[in-house]
Design a protein around this motif. Structure first.
Motif, PDB file in Angstrom:
ATOM      1  N   GLY A   1     -49.590  17.754 -26.327  1.00  0.00           N
ATOM      2  CA  GLY A   1     -49.419  16.455 -25.676  1.00  0.00           C
ATOM      3  C   GLY A   1     -49.180  15.341 -26.687  1.00  0.00           C
ATOM      4  N   PRO A   2     -50.109  15.121 -27.632  1.00  0.00           N
ATOM      5  CA  PRO A   2     -49.870  14.100 -28.653  1.00  0.00           C
ATOM      6  C   PRO A   2     -48.614  14.377 -29.478  1.00  0.00           C
ATOM      7  CG  PRO A   2     -52.190  14.702 -28.607  1.00  0.00           C
ATOM      8  CD  PRO A   2     -51.489  15.662 -27.712  1.00  0.00           C
ATOM      9  N   ALA A   3     -48.356  15.650 -29.790  1.00  0.00           N
ATOM     10  CA  ALA A   3     -47.170  15.981 -30.583  1.00  0.00           C
ATOM     11  C   ALA A   3     -45.889  15.558 -29.867  1.00  0.00           C
ATOM     12  CB  ALA A   3     -47.147  17.480 -30.876  1.00  0.00           C
ATOM     13  N   PHE A   4     -45.826  15.770 -28.566  1.00  0.00           N
ATOM     14  CA  PHE A   4     -44.649  15.366 -27.810  1.00  0.00           C
ATOM     15  C   PHE A   4     -44.535  13.844 -27.733  1.00  0.00           C
ATOM     16  CE2 PHE A   4     -42.291  18.761 -25.380  1.00  0.00           C
ATOM     17  CZ  PHE A   4     -42.700  19.804 -26.209  1.00  0.00           C
ATOM     18  N   ASN A   5     -45.675  13.140 -27.694  1.00  0.00           N
ATOM     19  CA  ASN A   5     -45.627  11.679 -27.750  1.00  0.00           C
ATOM     20  C   ASN A   5     -45.020  11.203 -29.059  1.00  0.00           C
ATOM     21  OD1 ASN A   5     -48.618  11.363 -25.836  1.00  0.00           O
ATOM     22  ND2 ASN A   5     -46.622  10.562 -25.267  1.00  0.00           N
ATOM     23  N   PHE A   6     -45.447  11.816 -30.166  1.00  0.00           N
ATOM     24  CA  PHE A   6     -44.891  11.434 -31.467  1.00  0.00           C
ATOM     25  C   PHE A   6     -43.405  11.776 -31.538  1.00  0.00           C
ATOM     26  CE2 PHE A   6     -49.419  12.262 -33.133  1.00  0.00           C
ATOM     27  CZ  PHE A   6     -49.798  10.974 -32.808  1.00  0.00           C
ATOM     28  N   LEU A   7     -43.035  12.921 -30.968  1.00  0.00           N
ATOM     29  CA  LEU A   7     -41.626  13.304 -30.947  1.00  0.00           C
ATOM     30  C   LEU A   7     -40.808  12.299 -30.135  1.00  0.00           C
ATOM     31  CD1 LEU A   7     -39.453  15.371 -31.674  1.00  0.00           C
ATOM     32  CD2 LEU A   7     -40.065  16.646 -29.612  1.00  0.00           C
ATOM     33  N   LEU A   8     -41.361  11.836 -29.008  1.00  0.00           N
ATOM     34  CA  LEU A   8     -40.669  10.825 -28.210  1.00  0.00           C
ATOM     35  C   LEU A   8     -40.442   9.551 -29.016  1.00  0.00           C
ATOM     36  CD1 LEU A   8     -39.548   9.667 -25.560  1.00  0.00           C
ATOM     37  CD2 LEU A   8     -41.901   9.069 -24.918  1.00  0.00           C
ATOM     38  N   THR A   9     -41.451   9.128 -29.769  1.00  0.00           N
ATOM     39  CA  THR A   9     -41.312   7.935 -30.596  1.00  0.00           C
ATOM     40  C   THR A   9     -40.178   8.092 -31.598  1.00  0.00           C
ATOM     41  OG1 THR A   9     -43.674   7.436 -30.401  1.00  0.00           O
ATOM     42  CG2 THR A   9     -42.498   6.418 -32.232  1.00  0.00           C
ATOM     43  N   ILE A  10     -40.131   9.231 -32.267  1.00  0.00           N
ATOM     44  CA  ILE A  10     -39.069   9.472 -33.248  1.00  0.00           C
ATOM     45  C   ILE A  10     -37.702   9.413 -32.584  1.00  0.00           C
ATOM     46  CG2 ILE A  10     -38.084  11.212 -34.808  1.00  0.00           C
ATOM     47  CD1 ILE A  10     -40.952  12.150 -35.356  1.00  0.00           C
ATOM     48  N   VAL A  11     -37.576  10.056 -31.426  1.00  0.00           N
ATOM     49  CA  VAL A  11     -36.295  10.069 -30.712  1.00  0.00           C
ATOM     50  C   VAL A  11     -35.913   8.662 -30.258  1.00  0.00           C
ATOM     51  CG1 VAL A  11     -35.137  10.888 -28.621  1.00  0.00           C
ATOM     52  CG2 VAL A  11     -36.492  12.475 -29.995  1.00  0.00           C
ATOM     53  N   VAL A  12     -36.882   7.890 -29.761  1.00  0.00           N
ATOM     54  CA  VAL A  12     -36.614   6.528 -29.283  1.00  0.00           C
ATOM     55  C   VAL A  12     -36.060   5.661 -30.405  1.00  0.00           C
ATOM     56  CG1 VAL A  12     -37.766   4.378 -28.624  1.00  0.00           C
ATOM     57  CG2 VAL A  12     -38.154   6.438 -27.299  1.00  0.00           C
TER      58      VAL A  12
END
Length: 447
Positions: A123-134
Protein backbone atom coordinates in the motif's frame (compact mmCIF):
# COMPACT_ATOMS: atom_id res chain seq x y z
CA UNK A 1 -12.63 22.87 -11.37
CA UNK A 2 -12.81 26.50 -10.24
CA UNK A 3 -15.97 26.85 -12.39
CA UNK A 4 -17.95 25.06 -9.68
CA UNK A 5 -17.68 28.09 -7.43
CA UNK A 6 -19.40 30.26 -10.06
CA UNK A 7 -22.55 28.11 -10.12
CA UNK A 8 -25.01 29.42 -7.49
CA UNK A 9 -26.44 25.96 -6.73
CA UNK A 10 -22.98 24.63 -5.90
CA UNK A 11 -21.24 27.67 -4.47
CA UNK A 12 -18.05 27.23 -2.51
CA UNK A 13 -19.15 24.06 -0.71
CA UNK A 14 -18.98 21.61 -3.60
CA UNK A 15 -15.97 23.40 -5.08
CA UNK A 16 -14.22 22.31 -1.88
CA UNK A 17 -15.80 18.90 -1.39
CA UNK A 18 -15.44 17.58 -4.94
CA UNK A 19 -11.68 18.25 -5.26
CA UNK A 20 -11.18 16.72 -1.79
CA UNK A 21 -13.10 13.58 -2.76
CA UNK A 22 -11.16 13.33 -6.03
CA UNK A 23 -7.76 13.69 -4.30
CA UNK A 24 -8.57 11.28 -1.49
CA UNK A 25 -10.32 8.84 -3.83
CA UNK A 26 -7.32 8.56 -6.15
CA UNK A 27 -4.80 8.26 -3.32
CA UNK A 28 -6.86 5.71 -1.36
CA UNK A 29 -7.64 3.64 -4.46
CA UNK A 30 -3.92 3.40 -5.37
CA UNK A 31 -3.01 2.51 -1.78
CA UNK A 32 -5.63 -0.23 -1.46
CA UNK A 33 -4.98 -1.51 -4.98
CA UNK A 34 -1.35 -2.00 -3.94
CA UNK A 35 -2.51 -4.27 -1.11
CA UNK A 36 -4.96 -6.06 -3.38
CA UNK A 37 -2.73 -6.77 -6.37
CA UNK A 38 0.32 -7.87 -4.37
CA UNK A 39 -1.87 -10.10 -2.22
CA UNK A 40 -3.24 -11.63 -5.42
CA UNK A 41 0.28 -12.20 -6.71
CA UNK A 42 1.04 -13.90 -3.38
CA UNK A 43 -1.96 -16.22 -3.65
CA UNK A 44 -4.10 -14.39 -1.06
CA UNK A 45 -7.75 -13.97 -1.98
CA UNK A 46 -9.64 -10.74 -1.32
CA UNK A 47 -13.29 -10.70 -0.28
CA UNK A 48 -13.99 -6.93 -0.37
CA UNK A 49 -12.29 -3.94 -1.98
CA UNK A 50 -13.92 -0.81 -0.59
CA UNK A 51 -13.38 2.88 -1.26
CA UNK A 52 -15.00 4.67 1.66
CA UNK A 53 -16.80 3.43 4.77
CA UNK A 54 -20.42 3.17 5.85
CA UNK A 55 -23.47 2.51 3.65
CA UNK A 56 -22.61 1.03 0.26
CA UNK A 57 -23.52 3.24 -2.71
CA UNK A 58 -22.40 0.89 -5.49
CA UNK A 59 -20.97 -2.62 -5.63
CA UNK A 60 -20.01 -5.32 -8.13
CA UNK A 61 -18.57 -8.79 -7.63
CA UNK A 62 -15.88 -9.86 -10.10
CA UNK A 63 -15.18 -13.36 -11.42
CA UNK A 64 -12.64 -13.99 -8.64
CA UNK A 65 -15.30 -13.42 -5.99
CA UNK A 66 -14.06 -10.03 -4.82
CA UNK A 67 -16.77 -7.48 -4.04
CA UNK A 68 -15.77 -4.02 -5.33
CA UNK A 69 -17.73 -1.23 -3.66
CA UNK A 70 -18.07 2.50 -3.12
CA UNK A 71 -19.27 3.59 0.33
CA UNK A 72 -20.83 6.84 1.50
CA UNK A 73 -18.03 8.16 3.73
CA UNK A 74 -15.01 8.87 1.47
CA UNK A 75 -12.40 9.16 4.22
CA UNK A 76 -10.43 6.02 3.48
CA UNK A 77 -10.82 2.49 2.22
CA UNK A 78 -9.85 -1.08 2.88
CA UNK A 79 -9.27 -4.53 1.43
CA UNK A 80 -10.81 -7.38 3.43
CA UNK A 81 -8.97 -10.63 2.81
CA UNK A 82 -10.21 -14.15 3.33
CA UNK A 83 -9.81 -14.89 7.04
CA UNK A 84 -10.15 -11.25 8.15
CA UNK A 85 -12.70 -10.45 10.83
CA UNK A 86 -12.99 -6.81 9.75
CA UNK A 87 -11.39 -4.04 7.73
CA UNK A 88 -8.54 -3.86 10.25
CA UNK A 89 -7.34 -7.37 9.25
CA UNK A 90 -7.97 -8.92 12.66
CA UNK A 91 -8.04 -12.70 12.49
CA UNK A 92 -11.44 -14.38 12.25
CA UNK A 93 -10.43 -17.49 14.19
CA UNK A 94 -13.80 -19.24 13.85
CA UNK A 95 -13.90 -18.73 10.09
CA UNK A 96 -10.38 -20.10 9.71
CA UNK A 97 -11.24 -23.17 11.78
CA UNK A 98 -14.09 -23.98 9.38
CA UNK A 99 -11.91 -23.63 6.28
CA UNK A 100 -10.49 -26.49 4.29
CA UNK A 101 -6.73 -26.68 3.85
CA UNK A 102 -7.04 -25.20 0.32
CA UNK A 103 -9.19 -22.31 1.58
CA UNK A 104 -6.84 -21.66 4.47
CA UNK A 105 -3.91 -21.44 2.03
CA UNK A 106 -5.73 -18.61 0.23
CA UNK A 107 -6.44 -16.71 3.45
CA UNK A 108 -4.34 -13.79 4.59
CA UNK A 109 -3.56 -15.30 7.97
CA UNK A 110 -2.76 -18.70 6.47
CA UNK A 111 -0.19 -17.25 4.07
CA UNK A 112 3.55 -17.38 4.74
CA UNK A 113 4.72 -14.45 6.84
CA UNK A 114 6.86 -13.01 4.05
CA UNK A 115 3.78 -12.89 1.79
CA UNK A 116 1.88 -10.96 4.44
CA UNK A 117 4.84 -8.59 4.83
CA UNK A 118 4.85 -7.84 1.10
CA UNK A 119 1.10 -7.33 1.12
CA UNK A 120 1.06 -4.75 3.92
CA UNK A 121 4.06 -2.86 2.52
CA UNK A 122 2.51 -2.73 -0.95
CA UNK A 123 0.00 0.00 0.00
CA UNK A 124 2.60 2.62 0.99
CA UNK A 125 4.87 1.48 -1.85
CA UNK A 126 2.13 2.13 -4.40
CA UNK A 127 1.52 5.57 -2.86
CA UNK A 128 5.19 6.42 -3.33
CA UNK A 129 5.06 5.06 -6.87
CA UNK A 130 2.04 7.28 -7.58
CA UNK A 131 3.97 10.32 -6.35
CA UNK A 132 6.89 9.53 -8.65
CA UNK A 133 4.57 9.07 -11.63
CA UNK A 134 2.65 12.29 -10.83
CA UNK A 135 5.72 14.50 -10.68
CA UNK A 136 7.38 12.73 -13.60
CA UNK A 137 4.24 13.44 -15.60
CA UNK A 138 4.18 17.08 -14.53
CA UNK A 139 7.79 17.72 -15.48
CA UNK A 140 7.21 15.97 -18.80
CA UNK A 141 4.18 18.19 -19.43
CA UNK A 142 5.81 21.44 -18.30
CA UNK A 143 9.32 20.66 -19.54
CA UNK A 144 12.77 21.46 -18.15
CA UNK A 145 14.90 24.52 -18.99
CA UNK A 146 16.96 24.29 -22.16
CA UNK A 147 20.69 23.78 -21.84
CA UNK A 148 21.40 27.32 -23.03
CA UNK A 149 19.75 30.16 -21.00
CA UNK A 150 16.96 31.00 -23.44
CA UNK A 151 13.98 33.28 -22.82
CA UNK A 152 10.77 31.26 -23.09
CA UNK A 153 7.99 33.62 -22.01
CA UNK A 154 7.73 37.12 -20.57
CA UNK A 155 5.05 38.25 -18.13
CA UNK A 156 3.07 41.41 -18.82
CA UNK A 157 3.60 44.44 -16.58
CA UNK A 158 1.64 47.71 -16.67
CA UNK A 159 3.30 50.56 -18.61
CA UNK A 160 6.42 48.51 -19.25
CA UNK A 161 8.06 48.14 -22.64
CA UNK A 162 9.73 44.81 -23.20
CA UNK A 163 13.01 44.73 -25.09
CA UNK A 164 13.74 41.04 -24.63
CA UNK A 165 11.94 38.51 -26.81
CA UNK A 166 11.07 34.83 -26.47
CA UNK A 167 13.89 32.88 -28.07
CA UNK A 168 16.65 35.30 -27.01
CA UNK A 169 19.69 33.47 -25.64
CA UNK A 170 21.08 35.38 -22.67
CA UNK A 171 24.87 35.68 -22.85
CA UNK A 172 25.57 38.26 -20.13
CA UNK A 173 23.81 40.50 -17.59
CA UNK A 174 25.42 43.76 -16.46
CA UNK A 175 28.63 42.58 -18.11
CA UNK A 176 28.77 39.28 -16.19
CA UNK A 177 28.60 36.07 -18.26
CA UNK A 178 25.49 33.90 -17.87
CA UNK A 179 25.86 30.10 -18.03
CA UNK A 180 22.42 29.11 -16.68
CA UNK A 181 19.08 30.87 -16.56
CA UNK A 182 19.27 31.29 -12.79
CA UNK A 183 22.47 33.33 -13.19
CA UNK A 184 20.39 36.11 -14.73
CA UNK A 185 18.36 36.47 -11.53
CA UNK A 186 21.37 36.07 -9.24
CA UNK A 187 23.24 38.89 -10.98
CA UNK A 188 20.21 41.16 -10.78
CA UNK A 189 19.86 40.49 -7.04
CA UNK A 190 23.41 41.80 -6.49
CA UNK A 191 22.39 45.27 -7.71
CA UNK A 192 22.10 47.85 -4.90
CA UNK A 193 18.53 48.71 -5.93
CA UNK A 194 15.93 47.39 -8.39
CA UNK A 195 16.30 48.91 -11.82
CA UNK A 196 16.88 48.16 -15.49
CA UNK A 197 19.50 45.53 -16.31
CA UNK A 198 21.87 45.45 -19.28
CA UNK A 199 21.45 42.18 -21.13
CA UNK A 200 23.60 40.80 -23.94
CA UNK A 201 21.60 38.36 -26.03
CA UNK A 202 22.01 36.24 -29.09
CA UNK A 203 19.13 37.00 -31.48
CA UNK A 204 18.61 36.04 -35.14
CA UNK A 205 22.21 34.88 -35.46
CA UNK A 206 23.70 38.11 -34.07
CA UNK A 207 24.60 39.65 -30.71
CA UNK A 208 22.62 42.53 -29.24
CA UNK A 209 22.80 44.66 -26.07
CA UNK A 210 19.48 45.79 -24.62
CA UNK A 211 18.25 47.48 -21.44
CA UNK A 212 15.61 45.22 -19.87
CA UNK A 213 13.22 45.71 -16.93
CA UNK A 214 14.08 44.38 -13.49
CA UNK A 215 13.49 40.59 -13.59
CA UNK A 216 11.99 40.21 -10.09
CA UNK A 217 9.03 42.60 -9.87
CA UNK A 218 6.22 42.22 -7.28
CA UNK A 219 4.64 39.54 -9.47
CA UNK A 220 2.69 36.70 -7.84
CA UNK A 221 3.68 33.19 -8.94
CA UNK A 222 1.56 31.21 -6.50
CA UNK A 223 -0.74 31.59 -3.51
CA UNK A 224 -0.51 29.30 -0.49
CA UNK A 225 -3.84 27.67 0.44
CA UNK A 226 -5.37 28.76 3.76
CA UNK A 227 -3.19 31.89 3.79
CA UNK A 228 -4.05 35.60 4.12
CA UNK A 229 -3.24 35.99 0.41
CA UNK A 230 -5.77 33.29 -0.44
CA UNK A 231 -8.39 34.85 1.83
CA UNK A 232 -7.77 38.28 0.27
CA UNK A 233 -8.28 36.90 -3.24
CA UNK A 234 -4.76 37.25 -4.66
CA UNK A 235 -4.10 35.11 -7.73
CA UNK A 236 -1.12 33.89 -9.70
CA UNK A 237 -0.18 36.52 -12.29
CA UNK A 238 -1.23 39.48 -10.15
CA UNK A 239 1.18 42.42 -10.10
CA UNK A 240 1.19 44.18 -6.72
CA UNK A 241 1.76 47.85 -7.48
CA UNK A 242 1.42 49.32 -3.98
CA UNK A 243 1.31 48.11 -0.39
CA UNK A 244 -0.17 50.43 2.25
CA UNK A 245 -0.10 53.22 -0.35
CA UNK A 246 3.62 52.88 -1.09
CA UNK A 247 4.84 51.89 -4.60
CA UNK A 248 6.69 48.58 -4.91
CA UNK A 249 9.63 48.11 -7.26
CA UNK A 250 10.39 44.47 -6.44
CA UNK A 251 8.98 41.42 -4.71
CA UNK A 252 11.51 42.00 -1.93
CA UNK A 253 9.89 45.41 -1.32
CA UNK A 254 6.59 43.59 -0.73
CA UNK A 255 8.23 41.17 1.70
CA UNK A 256 9.73 44.04 3.70
CA UNK A 257 6.40 45.86 3.82
CA UNK A 258 4.68 42.74 5.16
CA UNK A 259 7.37 42.24 7.81
CA UNK A 260 7.06 45.89 8.86
CA UNK A 261 3.27 45.67 9.13
CA UNK A 262 3.42 43.88 12.47
CA UNK A 263 0.31 41.95 11.51
CA UNK A 264 -1.99 44.95 10.94
CA UNK A 265 -4.21 45.00 7.87
CA UNK A 266 -2.72 46.74 4.83
CA UNK A 267 -4.31 47.50 1.45
CA UNK A 268 -2.67 46.11 -1.68
CA UNK A 269 -3.17 47.81 -5.03
CA UNK A 270 -3.13 45.01 -7.59
CA UNK A 271 -2.93 45.09 -11.38
CA UNK A 272 -4.82 42.14 -12.81
CA UNK A 273 -5.36 41.74 -16.54
CA UNK A 274 -5.31 45.50 -17.16
CA UNK A 275 -7.60 46.36 -14.22
CA UNK A 276 -6.49 47.86 -10.92
CA UNK A 277 -8.13 46.51 -7.77
CA UNK A 278 -7.51 47.14 -4.08
CA UNK A 279 -7.42 44.10 -1.80
CA UNK A 280 -7.15 44.49 1.99
CA UNK A 281 -4.93 41.82 3.52
CA UNK A 282 -4.02 40.99 7.09
CA UNK A 283 -0.60 39.32 7.49
CA UNK A 284 -0.28 36.64 10.15
CA UNK A 285 2.60 35.38 12.24
CA UNK A 286 3.59 31.82 11.39
CA UNK A 287 6.38 29.36 11.97
CA UNK A 288 8.87 29.72 9.12
CA UNK A 289 12.13 27.96 8.37
CA UNK A 290 15.12 30.06 9.41
CA UNK A 291 18.47 30.35 7.64
CA UNK A 292 20.14 28.15 10.28
CA UNK A 293 17.77 25.25 9.54
CA UNK A 294 15.56 25.89 12.57
CA UNK A 295 12.31 27.82 12.82
CA UNK A 296 11.38 31.38 13.63
CA UNK A 297 8.17 33.37 13.95
CA UNK A 298 7.66 35.51 10.86
CA UNK A 299 4.86 37.75 9.63
CA UNK A 300 3.76 36.63 6.16
CA UNK A 301 0.86 36.62 3.70
CA UNK A 302 1.52 33.37 1.81
CA UNK A 303 2.57 34.35 -1.71
CA UNK A 304 5.52 33.29 -3.85
CA UNK A 305 7.19 35.69 -6.24
CA UNK A 306 7.62 35.00 -9.95
CA UNK A 307 10.32 36.01 -12.38
CA UNK A 308 9.38 38.37 -15.19
CA UNK A 309 11.26 36.08 -17.56
CA UNK A 310 10.68 32.33 -17.75
CA UNK A 311 13.12 29.94 -19.44
CA UNK A 312 12.41 28.08 -22.64
CA UNK A 313 11.81 24.39 -21.96
CA UNK A 314 12.25 21.01 -23.61
CA UNK A 315 10.62 17.68 -22.87
CA UNK A 316 12.92 15.58 -20.66
CA UNK A 317 13.79 11.95 -21.33
CA UNK A 318 11.53 9.48 -19.47
CA UNK A 319 14.32 8.41 -17.08
CA UNK A 320 15.11 12.05 -16.31
CA UNK A 321 11.46 12.71 -15.51
CA UNK A 322 11.26 9.63 -13.27
CA UNK A 323 14.43 10.69 -11.45
CA UNK A 324 12.86 14.11 -10.86
CA UNK A 325 9.71 12.44 -9.54
CA UNK A 326 11.77 10.33 -7.13
CA UNK A 327 13.66 13.40 -5.92
CA UNK A 328 10.40 15.21 -5.24
CA UNK A 329 9.08 12.21 -3.31
CA UNK A 330 12.23 12.04 -1.17
CA UNK A 331 12.04 15.79 -0.54
CA UNK A 332 8.40 15.57 0.59
CA UNK A 333 9.23 12.69 2.95
CA UNK A 334 12.20 14.58 4.37
CA UNK A 335 10.17 17.75 4.92
CA UNK A 336 7.29 15.81 6.47
CA UNK A 337 9.55 13.99 8.94
CA UNK A 338 11.36 17.23 9.78
CA UNK A 339 8.03 18.98 10.39
CA UNK A 340 6.77 16.13 12.59
CA UNK A 341 10.00 16.13 14.57
CA UNK A 342 9.73 19.90 15.02
CA UNK A 343 6.17 19.56 16.35
CA UNK A 344 7.13 16.76 18.77
CA UNK A 345 10.12 18.73 20.08
CA UNK A 346 8.11 21.93 20.41
CA UNK A 347 10.11 23.84 17.80
CA UNK A 348 6.84 24.70 16.05
CA UNK A 349 3.26 24.65 17.27
CA UNK A 350 1.00 21.61 16.97
CA UNK A 351 -1.53 23.92 15.30
CA UNK A 352 0.41 23.29 12.09
CA UNK A 353 -1.25 19.85 11.83
CA UNK A 354 -3.96 19.67 9.17
CA UNK A 355 -7.02 17.49 9.59
CA UNK A 356 -9.69 16.38 7.09
CA UNK A 357 -11.35 19.81 7.01
CA UNK A 358 -8.04 21.54 6.38
CA UNK A 359 -7.09 19.10 3.64
CA UNK A 360 -10.52 19.62 2.04
CA UNK A 361 -10.00 23.38 2.03
CA UNK A 362 -6.50 22.99 0.60
CA UNK A 363 -7.86 20.69 -2.12
CA UNK A 364 -10.53 23.18 -3.12
CA UNK A 365 -8.20 26.18 -3.18
CA UNK A 366 -5.49 24.27 -5.04
CA UNK A 367 -8.01 23.11 -7.66
CA UNK A 368 -8.98 26.74 -8.27
CA UNK A 369 -5.33 27.62 -8.98
CA UNK A 370 -5.02 25.29 -11.96
CA UNK A 371 -4.75 21.69 -13.06
CA UNK A 372 -0.98 21.44 -12.58
CA UNK A 373 -1.18 22.54 -8.94
CA UNK A 374 -4.08 20.17 -8.31
CA UNK A 375 -2.21 17.20 -9.80
CA UNK A 376 0.84 18.12 -7.73
CA UNK A 377 -1.33 18.08 -4.60
CA UNK A 378 -2.32 14.48 -5.41
CA UNK A 379 1.38 13.57 -5.38
CA UNK A 380 1.96 15.34 -2.06
CA UNK A 381 -1.05 13.75 -0.35
CA UNK A 382 -0.11 10.34 -1.75
CA UNK A 383 3.34 10.56 -0.15
CA UNK A 384 1.82 11.73 3.14
CA UNK A 385 -0.62 8.79 3.22
CA UNK A 386 2.13 6.33 2.36
CA UNK A 387 4.46 7.72 5.01
CA UNK A 388 1.76 7.80 7.70
CA UNK A 389 0.90 4.15 7.05
CA UNK A 390 4.52 3.13 7.59
CA UNK A 391 4.52 4.36 11.19
CA UNK A 392 4.79 1.36 13.58
CA UNK A 393 1.35 1.90 15.07
CA UNK A 394 -1.06 -1.06 15.32
CA UNK A 395 -3.97 -0.80 12.81
CA UNK A 396 -1.58 0.91 10.36
CA UNK A 397 0.46 -1.01 7.79
CA UNK A 398 3.66 -0.29 9.70
CA UNK A 399 2.15 -1.78 12.86
CA UNK A 400 1.12 -4.94 11.00
CA UNK A 401 4.61 -5.20 9.54
CA UNK A 402 6.20 -4.99 13.00
CA UNK A 403 3.88 -7.77 14.18
CA UNK A 404 4.92 -9.95 11.24
CA UNK A 405 8.59 -9.28 12.01
CA UNK A 406 8.01 -10.48 15.58
CA UNK A 407 6.30 -13.56 14.20
CA UNK A 408 9.20 -14.23 11.84
CA UNK A 409 11.71 -14.02 14.70
CA UNK A 410 9.69 -15.97 17.31
CA UNK A 411 8.23 -18.50 14.91
CA UNK A 412 4.69 -17.69 16.03
CA UNK A 413 2.52 -14.56 16.06
CA UNK A 414 1.87 -12.49 19.20
CA UNK A 415 -1.06 -13.76 21.26
CA UNK A 416 -4.56 -12.62 20.21
CA UNK A 417 -5.00 -10.85 23.55
CA UNK A 418 -1.82 -8.82 23.05
CA UNK A 419 -2.80 -7.98 19.49
CA UNK A 420 -6.28 -6.92 20.61
CA UNK A 421 -4.81 -4.54 23.20
CA UNK A 422 -2.25 -3.20 20.71
CA UNK A 423 -4.92 -2.64 18.05
CA UNK A 424 -7.14 -0.83 20.54
CA UNK A 425 -4.28 1.43 21.62
CA UNK A 426 -3.30 2.10 18.00
CA UNK A 427 -6.87 2.92 17.02
CA UNK A 428 -7.19 5.21 20.03
CA UNK A 429 -4.02 7.09 19.05
CA UNK A 430 -5.21 7.53 15.46
CA UNK A 431 -8.64 8.76 16.59
CA UNK A 432 -7.05 11.14 19.10
CA UNK A 433 -4.79 12.54 16.39
CA UNK A 434 -7.76 12.97 14.05
CA UNK A 435 -9.81 14.75 16.71
CA UNK A 436 -6.92 17.10 17.54
CA UNK A 437 -6.21 17.87 13.89
CA UNK A 438 -9.91 18.50 13.25
CA UNK A 439 -9.99 20.83 16.26
CA UNK A 440 -7.09 22.73 14.66
CA UNK A 441 -9.06 22.95 11.41
CA UNK A 442 -12.16 24.31 13.17
CA UNK A 443 -10.18 26.90 15.17
CA UNK A 444 -8.40 27.99 11.99
CA UNK A 445 -11.72 28.40 10.19
CA UNK A 446 -13.24 30.32 13.10
CA UNK A 447 -10.29 32.68 13.35
Amino acid sequence: MDTLASIPVFGGFLSTVIPFVVVLGIVVFVHEFGHYIVARWCGIRSEVFSIGFGPVIWSRRDRRGTLWQLAALPLGGYVKFVGDADAGSRTDARAIERMTAAERAESFHGAAVWRRMLTVLAGPAFNFLLTIVVFAGLVTWQGVPTERPTIGSIATLPQTEQTLRPGDVVLAVNGEPVAAFGDMLAIALKMPAPGPIRVTVERDGGTLDVAAPWPLPPLVQGVEPLSPASAAGLKAGDVILKADGKPLASFEDLRQMVLASGGRSIPLEVWRGGVRVVLPITPVERDAEAADGGFEKRVMIGVAGASLYMPATVTPAPWTALAYGAERMVMIISQSLFGLKSILTGAIGANNLQGPLGIAQISGETASQGLADFIGLIGIISTAIGLLNLFPIPVLDGGHFVGFCIEAVRGRPPSPAVMQVAMSIGLGLILLLMVFATYNDIMRMVS
